[in-house]
Design a protein around this motif. Sequence first.
Motif, PDB file in Angstrom:
ATOM      1  N   MET A   1     -26.198 -50.974   8.970  1.00 46.05           N
ATOM      2  CA  MET A   1     -25.152 -50.104   9.689  1.00 46.05           C
ATOM      3  C   MET A   1     -23.874 -50.267   8.771  1.00 46.05           C
ATOM      4  O   MET A   1     -23.385 -51.525   8.320  1.00 46.05           O
ATOM      5  N   VAL A   2     -23.172 -49.202   8.599  1.00 43.96           N
ATOM      6  CA  VAL A   2     -21.833 -49.289   7.472  1.00 43.96           C
ATOM      7  C   VAL A   2     -20.862 -48.831   8.615  1.00 43.96           C
ATOM      8  O   VAL A   2     -20.707 -47.769   9.011  1.00 43.96           O
ATOM      9  N   CYS A   3     -19.660 -49.615   8.565  1.00 42.02           N
ATOM     10  CA  CYS A   3     -18.353 -49.232   9.101  1.00 42.02           C
ATOM     11  C   CYS A   3     -17.569 -48.654   8.160  1.00 42.02           C
ATOM     12  O   CYS A   3     -17.253 -49.438   7.189  1.00 42.02           O
ATOM     13  N   ARG A   4     -16.881 -47.371   8.173  1.00 41.17           N
ATOM     14  CA  ARG A   4     -16.094 -46.945   7.238  1.00 41.17           C
ATOM     15  C   ARG A   4     -14.788 -46.394   7.840  1.00 41.17           C
ATOM     16  O   ARG A   4     -14.926 -45.445   8.523  1.00 41.17           O
ATOM     17  N   LEU A   5     -13.766 -46.800   7.394  1.00 37.34           N
ATOM     18  CA  LEU A   5     -12.342 -46.301   7.777  1.00 37.34           C
ATOM     19  C   LEU A   5     -11.514 -46.364   6.458  1.00 37.34           C
ATOM     20  O   LEU A   5     -12.214 -46.705   5.306  1.00 37.34           O
ATOM     21  N   PRO A   6     -10.427 -46.037   6.396  1.00 37.01           N
ATOM     22  CA  PRO A   6      -9.410 -45.987   5.181  1.00 37.01           C
ATOM     23  C   PRO A   6      -9.236 -47.614   4.936  1.00 37.01           C
ATOM     24  O   PRO A   6      -8.205 -48.171   5.128  1.00 37.01           O
ATOM     25  N   PHE A   7     -10.405 -48.453   4.454  1.00 33.47           N
ATOM     26  CA  PHE A   7     -10.186 -49.603   4.403  1.00 33.47           C
ATOM     27  C   PHE A   7     -11.711 -50.026   3.473  1.00 33.47           C
ATOM     28  O   PHE A   7     -12.617 -49.158   3.671  1.00 33.47           O
ATOM     29  N   PRO A   8     -11.763 -51.286   2.956  1.00 31.50           N
ATOM     30  CA  PRO A   8     -12.882 -51.615   2.235  1.00 31.50           C
ATOM     31  C   PRO A   8     -14.052 -51.706   3.193  1.00 31.50           C
ATOM     32  O   PRO A   8     -13.786 -52.132   4.365  1.00 31.50           O
ATOM     33  N   SER A   9     -15.231 -51.055   2.500  1.00 27.84           N
ATOM     34  CA  SER A   9     -16.534 -50.746   3.493  1.00 27.84           C
ATOM     35  C   SER A   9     -16.874 -52.278   3.817  1.00 27.84           C
ATOM     36  O   SER A   9     -17.057 -53.128   3.111  1.00 27.84           O
ATOM     37  N   GLN A  10     -17.409 -52.498   4.942  1.00 18.89           N
ATOM     38  CA  GLN A  10     -17.968 -53.352   5.757  1.00 18.89           C
ATOM     39  C   GLN A  10     -19.378 -53.121   6.231  1.00 18.89           C
ATOM     40  O   GLN A  10     -19.708 -51.887   6.875  1.00 18.89           O
ATOM     41  N   SER A  11     -20.449 -54.030   5.892  1.00 11.91           N
ATOM     42  CA  SER A  11     -21.748 -53.923   6.010  1.00 11.91           C
ATOM     43  C   SER A  11     -22.494 -54.953   6.799  1.00 11.91           C
ATOM     44  O   SER A  11     -21.984 -56.037   6.456  1.00 11.91           O
ATOM     45  N   GLN A  12     -23.599 -54.550   7.729  1.00  9.92           N
ATOM     46  CA  GLN A  12     -24.113 -55.720   8.345  1.00  9.92           C
ATOM     47  C   GLN A  12     -25.527 -55.461   8.706  1.00  9.92           C
ATOM     48  O   GLN A  12     -25.710 -54.150   8.968  1.00  9.92           O
ATOM     49  N   THR A  13     -26.586 -56.095   8.387  1.00  8.49           N
ATOM     50  CA  THR A  13     -27.900 -55.861   8.647  1.00  8.49           C
ATOM     51  C   THR A  13     -28.314 -56.016  10.143  1.00  8.49           C
ATOM     52  O   THR A  13     -28.142 -57.346  10.671  1.00  8.49           O
ATOM     53  N   ILE A  14     -28.653 -55.222  10.919  1.00  6.13           N
ATOM     54  CA  ILE A  14     -28.812 -55.267  12.326  1.00  6.13           C
ATOM     55  C   ILE A  14     -30.073 -54.685  12.620  1.00  6.13           C
ATOM     56  O   ILE A  14     -30.013 -53.488  12.514  1.00  6.13           O
ATOM     57  N   GLU A  15     -30.996 -55.133  13.446  1.00 10.70           N
ATOM     58  CA  GLU A  15     -32.275 -54.575  13.639  1.00 10.70           C
ATOM     59  C   GLU A  15     -32.243 -53.295  14.839  1.00 10.70           C
ATOM     60  O   GLU A  15     -32.788 -52.173  14.356  1.00 10.70           O
ATOM     61  N   ARG A  16     -31.640 -53.612  15.689  1.00  9.54           N
ATOM     62  CA  ARG A  16     -31.553 -52.511  16.770  1.00  9.54           C
ATOM     63  C   ARG A  16     -30.401 -51.407  16.650  1.00  9.54           C
ATOM     64  O   ARG A  16     -29.205 -51.936  16.330  1.00  9.54           O
ATOM     65  N   LYS A  17     -30.575 -50.300  16.739  1.00  6.91           N
ATOM     66  CA  LYS A  17     -29.673 -49.097  16.368  1.00  6.91           C
ATOM     67  C   LYS A  17     -28.563 -49.208  17.217  1.00  6.91           C
ATOM     68  O   LYS A  17     -27.443 -49.075  17.057  1.00  6.91           O
ATOM     69  N   THR A  18     -28.914 -49.550  18.662  1.00  6.64           N
ATOM     70  CA  THR A  18     -27.636 -49.624  19.601  1.00  6.64           C
ATOM     71  C   THR A  18     -26.877 -50.879  19.198  1.00  6.64           C
ATOM     72  O   THR A  18     -25.539 -50.702  19.332  1.00  6.64           O
ATOM     73  N   ASP A  19     -27.355 -51.886  18.831  1.00  6.13           N
ATOM     74  CA  ASP A  19     -26.582 -53.137  18.447  1.00  6.13           C
ATOM     75  C   ASP A  19     -25.796 -52.866  17.311  1.00  6.13           C
ATOM     76  O   ASP A  19     -24.693 -53.153  17.064  1.00  6.13           O
ATOM     77  N   ALA A  20     -26.267 -51.988  16.116  1.00  5.97           N
ATOM     78  CA  ALA A  20     -25.526 -51.694  14.951  1.00  5.97           C
ATOM     79  C   ALA A  20     -24.371 -50.747  15.363  1.00  5.97           C
ATOM     80  O   ALA A  20     -23.480 -50.793  14.830  1.00  5.97           O
ATOM     81  N   GLN A  21     -24.574 -49.700  16.361  1.00 11.75           N
ATOM     82  CA  GLN A  21     -23.696 -48.848  16.669  1.00 11.75           C
ATOM     83  C   GLN A  21     -22.421 -49.673  17.567  1.00 11.75           C
ATOM     84  O   GLN A  21     -21.229 -49.449  17.355  1.00 11.75           O
ATOM     85  N   LYS A  22     -22.684 -50.842  18.363  1.00  6.88           N
ATOM     86  CA  LYS A  22     -21.779 -51.344  18.924  1.00  6.88           C
ATOM     87  C   LYS A  22     -20.972 -52.168  17.691  1.00  6.88           C
ATOM     88  O   LYS A  22     -19.972 -52.378  18.095  1.00  6.88           O
ATOM     89  N   TRP A  23     -21.880 -52.457  17.046  1.00  5.76           N
ATOM     90  CA  TRP A  23     -20.919 -53.500  15.918  1.00  5.76           C
ATOM     91  C   TRP A  23     -20.126 -52.721  15.296  1.00  5.76           C
ATOM     92  O   TRP A  23     -18.876 -53.011  14.953  1.00  5.76           O
ATOM     93  N   ALA A  24     -20.271 -51.466  14.915  1.00  2.17           N
ATOM     94  CA  ALA A  24     -19.409 -50.396  14.179  1.00  2.17           C
ATOM     95  C   ALA A  24     -18.363 -50.345  14.851  1.00  2.17           C
ATOM     96  O   ALA A  24     -17.404 -50.205  14.320  1.00  2.17           O
ATOM     97  N   ARG A  25     -18.442 -49.899  16.337  1.00  3.79           N
ATOM     98  CA  ARG A  25     -17.231 -49.595  17.055  1.00  3.79           C
ATOM     99  C   ARG A  25     -16.305 -50.784  17.138  1.00  3.79           C
ATOM    100  O   ARG A  25     -15.024 -50.685  17.117  1.00  3.79           O
ATOM    101  N   GLU A  26     -16.988 -52.007  17.267  1.00  4.02           N
ATOM    102  CA  GLU A  26     -16.098 -53.053  17.477  1.00  4.02           C
ATOM    103  C   GLU A  26     -15.263 -53.616  16.018  1.00  4.02           C
ATOM    104  O   GLU A  26     -14.133 -53.633  15.979  1.00  4.02           O
TER     105      GLU A  26
END
Length: 216
Positions: A1-26
Motif C-alpha cells: 500500500m502506498v500513501c501519496r500526498l504532496p510529500f515523499p512517497s511512503q510505502s509499507q507491505t501489509i497483508e490485509r487490504k483493510t489494514d493497508a487502507q487504515k495505515w494509509a489513512r493514518e
Amino acid sequence: MVCRLPFPSQSQTIERKTDAQKWAREMEARIEAGRFRDDSLARRHTVSDLIDAYLANVLPRRRDQRMPRVHMEQWRSLLGEYRLSELTPLRIIEARDKLRTDSDNTKSPATLNRYLSTLSKALSIAEKEYGWIETNPAMKVTKLPEGKGREVFLSKGEALRLLDACKQSRNKYLAPIVLLAMSTGMRRGEIESLLWSDVDLDQGIVIIRDSKNGER
C-alpha cells in the motif's frame, strides 16, 4: 500500500487490504497535521552502521583516537544490532548500566559519562550531517553525577622514586613520557599524539593542537 500526498512517497507491505487502507489513512492524517516523521533511513541503518561511518570518516580527524575507538566498540557489542529507529534513551541507559556491571573493571560515573559523550557525538552527526535520525536520543539521557576528584601531589622523593621505577621498564619511552606529564600536566592522549613538529627544543615549548577543551 502506498500513501501519496504532496510529500515523499511512503510505502509499507501489509497483508490485509483493510489494514493497508487504515495505515494509509493514518499516514495521510499525520502528514496533514504536521506530525509525520520520515524514519525510513533510521529503519534502514543500524547502530553498527553509524559506528562504522564514525570510525571511518570522523575519528581520523581527531588526534586522540584510542579511547573513542574503545568506547565505540563497546557500544557496538551492546547496541550494534539495533536499528537507529529502535535506539531509545531507555535502551541507551540499559546498555550504559551493563557497561558498569558486566565489565571486569568497575567503571566510574565519570568514565561512563565519557562513553555516553562519544556515542552522543556520533548520533549528532547521524542527525545533522547524515540525516539518518530526526533527533539524538542520547541527548535525553541524564549524565551520572560525578564526585569531586581528589588532588594528589607527589613529594620530591616520590617523584624521583617513580621516575627510577619507570627507567627500569622494558618500554624505553615510559620514563620520558612520565617526566613530560609530571612537568607539564599534559594528558596521556596529548602526549601520545605529539609530533616532532609540535616540539621546539630551543625554546622549551610543546604545542598541544587538539586539547581536551578544544583549544590550541
